[in-house]
Design an enzyme around this catalytic site. Structure first.
Site, short mmCIF file in Angstrom:
data_model
loop_
_atom_site.label_atom_id
_atom_site.label_comp_id
_atom_site.label_asym_id
_atom_site.label_seq_id
_atom_site.Cartn_x
_atom_site.Cartn_y
_atom_site.Cartn_z
N GLU A 116 0.80 -1.18 -0.08
CA GLU A 116 0.11 0.00 -0.16
C GLU A 116 0.71 1.26 -0.14
OE1 GLU A 116 -2.53 -1.56 3.43
OE2 GLU A 116 -4.13 -0.79 2.36
N GLU A 136 -4.44 -8.94 3.65
CA GLU A 136 -5.17 -8.64 5.01
C GLU A 136 -6.29 -9.25 5.34
OE1 GLU A 136 -3.70 -6.41 2.87
OE2 GLU A 136 -2.95 -4.82 3.66
C1 LIG Z 1 -2.84 -1.42 7.29
C2 LIG Z 1 -2.38 -2.44 6.59
O1 LIG Z 1 -3.26 -2.93 5.42
C3 LIG Z 1 -2.59 -3.84 7.41
C4 LIG Z 1 -1.55 -4.83 7.06
O2 LIG Z 1 -0.34 -4.53 6.71
S1 LIG Z 1 -1.70 -6.20 7.78
C5 LIG Z 1 -0.28 -7.25 7.64
C6 LIG Z 1 -0.28 -8.02 6.19
N1 LIG Z 1 0.96 -8.74 6.05
C7 LIG Z 1 1.05 -9.95 6.29
O3 LIG Z 1 0.01 -10.67 6.33
C8 LIG Z 1 2.21 -10.68 6.04
C9 LIG Z 1 2.36 -11.84 7.22
N2 LIG Z 1 3.77 -12.49 7.17
C10 LIG Z 1 3.80 -13.61 6.33
O4 LIG Z 1 2.94 -13.93 5.60
C11 LIG Z 1 5.01 -14.18 6.49
O5 LIG Z 1 5.60 -13.96 7.60
C12 LIG Z 1 5.97 -13.87 5.49
C13 LIG Z 1 5.55 -14.42 3.89
C14 LIG Z 1 6.31 -12.42 5.30
C15 LIG Z 1 7.65 -14.68 5.91
O6 LIG Z 1 7.16 -15.86 5.92
P1 LIG Z 1 8.40 -16.83 6.50
O7 LIG Z 1 9.83 -16.57 5.61
O8 LIG Z 1 7.98 -18.04 6.60
O9 LIG Z 1 8.86 -16.27 7.90
P2 LIG Z 1 7.87 -16.13 9.30
O10 LIG Z 1 8.35 -17.12 10.43
O11 LIG Z 1 6.61 -16.07 8.86
O12 LIG Z 1 8.28 -14.67 9.70
C16 LIG Z 1 9.51 -14.11 10.02
C17 LIG Z 1 9.31 -13.39 11.33
O13 LIG Z 1 8.58 -12.14 10.88
C18 LIG Z 1 7.20 -12.06 11.72
N3 LIG Z 1 6.48 -11.29 10.75
C19 LIG Z 1 6.26 -11.56 9.66
N4 LIG Z 1 5.44 -10.78 9.12
C20 LIG Z 1 4.88 -9.88 10.28
C21 LIG Z 1 4.01 -8.84 10.52
N5 LIG Z 1 3.42 -8.32 9.48
N6 LIG Z 1 3.86 -8.26 11.52
C22 LIG Z 1 4.60 -8.87 12.57
N7 LIG Z 1 5.45 -9.89 12.59
C23 LIG Z 1 5.70 -10.22 11.32
C24 LIG Z 1 7.00 -13.35 12.01
O14 LIG Z 1 6.05 -13.33 13.04
C25 LIG Z 1 8.04 -14.12 12.48
O15 LIG Z 1 8.55 -13.69 13.62
P3 LIG Z 1 9.49 -14.51 14.68
O16 LIG Z 1 10.70 -15.04 14.02
O17 LIG Z 1 9.55 -13.84 15.92
O18 LIG Z 1 8.58 -15.76 14.85
#
Ligand SMILES: C[C@H](O)CC(=O)SCCNC(=O)CCNC(=O)[C@H](O)C(C)(C)COP(=O)(O)OP(=O)(O)OC[C@H]1O[C@@H](n2cnc3c(N)ncnc32)[C@H](O)[C@@H]1OP(=O)(O)O
Length: 725
Positions: A116, A136
């Site tokens: 975004e 999201e």
């Molecule tokens: C206003 C906006 O519209 C709202 C938003 O942006 S909501 C957020 C949208 N983003 C997401 O949903 C992405 C979520 N993350 C993921 O899908 C996956 O973590 C990823 C594809 C980025 C990486 O995956 P992978 O390589 O398997 O590593 P993964 O273990 O999941 O993540 C690494 C670390 O980052 C953290 N992390 C990843 N994305 C995060 C996020 N958005 N917020 C907080 N922590 C996050 C994980 O919890 C993990 O922490 P840890 O090592 O302490 O357990």
């Protein structure tokens, strides 16, 4: 602020300000990062020596979006004011409508708020194979920083709806074709090209595009309405319990009718409402629970390193063995598949080939990768190839003497470092390994069928399994793209044990006069992909009979055994396998309830003879669901009390991934805490008085209910705790 976290700005001689944010390891967006961005953008806009701006980040992963911990804190505190409100102030007013052009330089991934942020800029330059997504909705919310408005304006409405509703990522190559990305360049060229692009916009050599103001990709109003109508219908069908899907479509429509700016305003308001929904609470809980399973006390915290597992022997080429072999070869692990004769071996190999071909047909696997995977498979009839394997996974029928014989043979045939795993779903691993002197290498690798598709891997440890072996298996699980949950040794382990009352509870209700198809309908409406009877048809009655008996014997004090499946088998039914079960199965059409099963059910009721006063019980829809799921919660309590799982949330993940418990309800324990332990306890107590010991509340549940402690609070605080881990 932690080291390396923050926002910096560097102004070059060319007049380009490079604004770089950093929040390792994945650059999540937090309030301090947003504040830092605002400060630097304001400064760059003010400075006369800045002609244009490039927004980028450190560490090769542009940004994974908003810090999801913020949602979790809102869920715990109910304080919505901590949610950063940046959509208008930072993205619209400061960046998009600002006086200087901004180019986003993106590498690795741009997810959620990260994408975004990039879409608020006037152009986007990306490195090939960068992942772009607005996921999201999979967290129960919607894109809250203008994504619902800008994505349709950049890629067209249909594609944007697909990407948001399915949380489907695209790669930057596709993003370039769609118009989301303006140019693809190598990592080394990223900043240089972005600077020039920003200067070109400033000098009007390239267009200065504010995405929110665009309409050219939206199509006519009637076309847009048609796309949204179809998406709404699909959303109602496929995700009836997910409010965020329809809310997202409403917000998109607001922007189409009243303009992007109004859409952004509505988006921010709806996002805040959704954050407080039960769906968001459940999905955010699942997100963190899935990450928590990687920490296993005395395994992942004692400085061990996983050993590499390159070659695995799978014993048994049946449904499970072939599925496991498929999962391994798809991840480049060499497999020797052993069977007892060439007929069975050929059948097993054909099944593996069929699994791989199926993935190619569904476009989930490229042909060259399929060929490569199949070249990693070798069928064998003896143990000679076992001399250099790193792991054996036994996947033969559930017969104790056979498994014991196999384990004493493989102990001799395999090298001393080799992991000796069993895919048993119910048998005690101590008994499996009884005739060996390698108990420290014996471990359970319990896959769920179909093993190449189902994501859960239950890793079962006994008191003797070494930490190294568990760590190795966790690593293998991750390599083959499974979610490995480490559990203790107990009949049925965590998942089958917790869920044995699910099937039994459904059968008990049938014997109390409730219609099987009504039960299936209600359980599907609750959010399972299908009801317990259709699931039984699908899994095959052989599994139901063997595993059911094993569990019923182990938990005789609280088991209900119905003769229904035996009666179905006697009448020539074998579920989906032969096209006839509770349902009728015809290729190409949906399963149809079979009315001719009703006389068999009547016969079953005559045998069990538990209808109160000979009449079917009168029961509400809600009570049916509760009478099936509360006994499951009751067993989950025993599983936690016995220390079979490390954390309550492990059981949540196991229930979601192993039993398809709806993820938006957060998993079995999370859901139970939402419903309230006291209500569950008093309901079970009441039913146990009416219908017997199947419903008798466990000591753990009673204690939690009477003391008002949530079920998810760690069992170690309970005096009755006795860990098996
Ligand atoms: C206003 C906006 O519209 C709202 C938003 O942006 S909501 C957020 C949208 N983003 C997401 O949903 C992405 C979520 N993350 C993921 O899908 C996956 O973590 C990823 C594809 C980025 C990486 O995956 P992978 O390589 O398997 O590593 P993964 O273990 O999941 O993540 C690494 C670390 O980052 C953290 N992390 C990843 N994305 C995060 C996020 N958005 N917020 C907080 N922590 C996050 C994980 O919890 C993990 O922490 P840890 O090592 O302490 O357990």
């Amino acid at each position: 602020m932690a080291t390396g976290v923050g926002v910096t700005m560097e102004v070059g001689n060319d007049g380009v300000a490079i604004i770089t944010f950093s929040n390792p390891p994945v650059n999540v967006l937090t309030v301090p990062i947003f504040d830092g961005l605002k400060e630097k953008f304001v400064e760059a806009t003010r400075r006369d020596d800045v002609k244009a701006i490039v927004l980028t980040s450190k560490g090769g992963k542009f940004c994974v979006g908003l810090d999801i911990n913020i949602f979790e804190t809102v869920h715990k505190t109910g304080d919505i004011s901590i949610l950063p409100d940046v959509s208008i102030d930072l993205l619209v007013n400061t960046i998009e409508d600002g006086k200087k052009p901004v180019v986003a330089a993106i590498e690795g991934l741009a997810l959620g708020g990260g994408l975004e942020l990039a879409m608020g800029c006037h152009a986007r330059i990306a490195v090939p194979k960068t992942q772009l997504s607005l996921p999201e909705l999979s967290l129960g919310v919607l894109p809250g920083s203008g994504g619902t408005q800008r994505l349709p304006r950049l890629v067209g409405l249909s594609k944007a709806v697909e990407m948001m509703l399915l949380s489907k990522p695209i790669m930057s190559e596709e993003g370039k074709e769609l118009g989301l990305i303006d140019a693809l360049v190598s990592s080394e060229e990223l900043l240089r090209v972005s600077r020039l692009w920003a200067l070109d916009i400033a000098a009007r050599r390239k267009p200065w595009i504010r995405s929110l103001h665009r309409t050219d990709k939206l199509g006519s109003l009637s076309e847009s309405r048609e796309i949204l109508k179809v998406a709404r219908q699909q959303g109602k069908q496929t995700a009836p319990n997910m409010p965020q899907n329809l809310a997202c479509l409403d917000v998109i429509e607001e922007g189409i009718i009243h303009g992007g700016y109004n859409g952004v305003l509505k988006e921010a308001q709806v996002c805040k409402e959704l954050v407080l929904s039960d769906t968001s609470r459940g999905l955010v809980h699942v997100f963190f629970s899935q990450r928590a399973i990687s920490t296993v006390p005395n395994v992942t915290d004692i400085g061990l390193k996983p050993r590499s597992v390159k070659k695995v022997a799978v014993i048994g080429g049946g449904l499970m063995g072939s599925g496991i072999s498929t999962a391994l070869i798809l991840s480049n692990i060499y497999v020797v598949l052993k069977e007892i004769n060439s007929e069975y071996l050929q059948r097993g190999i054909k099944m593996v080939e069929g699994n791989v071909r199926g993935l190619v047909a569904r476009k989930k696997l490229a042909q060259d990768k399929a060929d490569k995977a199949l070249s990693m498979l070798k069928g064998v009839l003896d143990y000679s190839e076992f001399r250099n394997v790193d792991m054996v996974i036994e996947a033969v029928i559930e017969a104790v003497p056979l498994k014991q014989k196999i384990f004493s043979e493989i102990e001799k045939a395999c090298p001393p470092h080799c992991i000796l795993a069993s895919n048993t779903s119910t048998i005690d691993l101590n008994i499996v390994g009884e005739k060996t002197s390698s108990q420290d290498r014996i471990v359970g690798a319990h896959f769920f069928s179909p093993a190449h598709l189902m994501p859960l891997l239950e890793i079962v440890r006994t008191e003797k399994t070494s930490s190294q072996v568990i760590l190795d298996l966790i690593a293998v699980g991750k390599i083959i793209k499974k979610v490995p949950v480490v559990v203790g040794n107990s009949t049925g382990f965590a998942v089958n044990r917790t869920f044995f009352p699910y099937t039994q509870g459904a059968h008990l209700l049938v014997n109390l006069g409730v219609d099987v198809f009504r039960i299936d309908r209600l359980i599907s409406s609750f959010g399972f992909p299908m009801g317990p009877f259709q699931l039984q048809d699908l899994a095959g009655y052989g599994v139901a009979l063997t595993a059911g008996k094993e569990l019923a014997t182990a938990f005789a004090d609280r088991s209900f055994q119905s003769p229904l499946v035996e009666l179905l088998v006697k009448s020539g039914r074998n579920g989906k396998n032969n096209g006839k079960g509770y349902y009728l199965y015809k290729k190409g059409s949906k399963p149809k309830p079979d009315p001719s099963v009703l006389p068999i059910i009547e016969e079953c009721r005559r045998i069990t003879n538990i209808l109160p006063d000979g009449k079917p019980i009168s029961i509400s829809d809600k009570e049916i669901v509760e009478m099936i799921l509360f006994p499951v919660v009751n067993e989950a309590c025993r599983v936690m009390e016995d220390g079979v799982v490390v954390r309550a949330s492990d059981l949540d993940i196991a229930s979601v991934l192993g039993m398809s418990f709806p993820s938006y309800r957060g998993g079995i324990v999370f859901w139970a805490d939402t419903v309230g332990p006291n209500h569950i306890y008093s309901s079970l107590k009441n039913w146990s008085e009416l219908y017997g010991s199947f419903y008798k509340p466990s000591r753990f549940l009673e204690e939690r209910a009477t003391k008002g402690i949530p079920l998810s609070v760690p069992a170690s605080t309970s005096p009755a705790s006795r860990s098996r881990l």
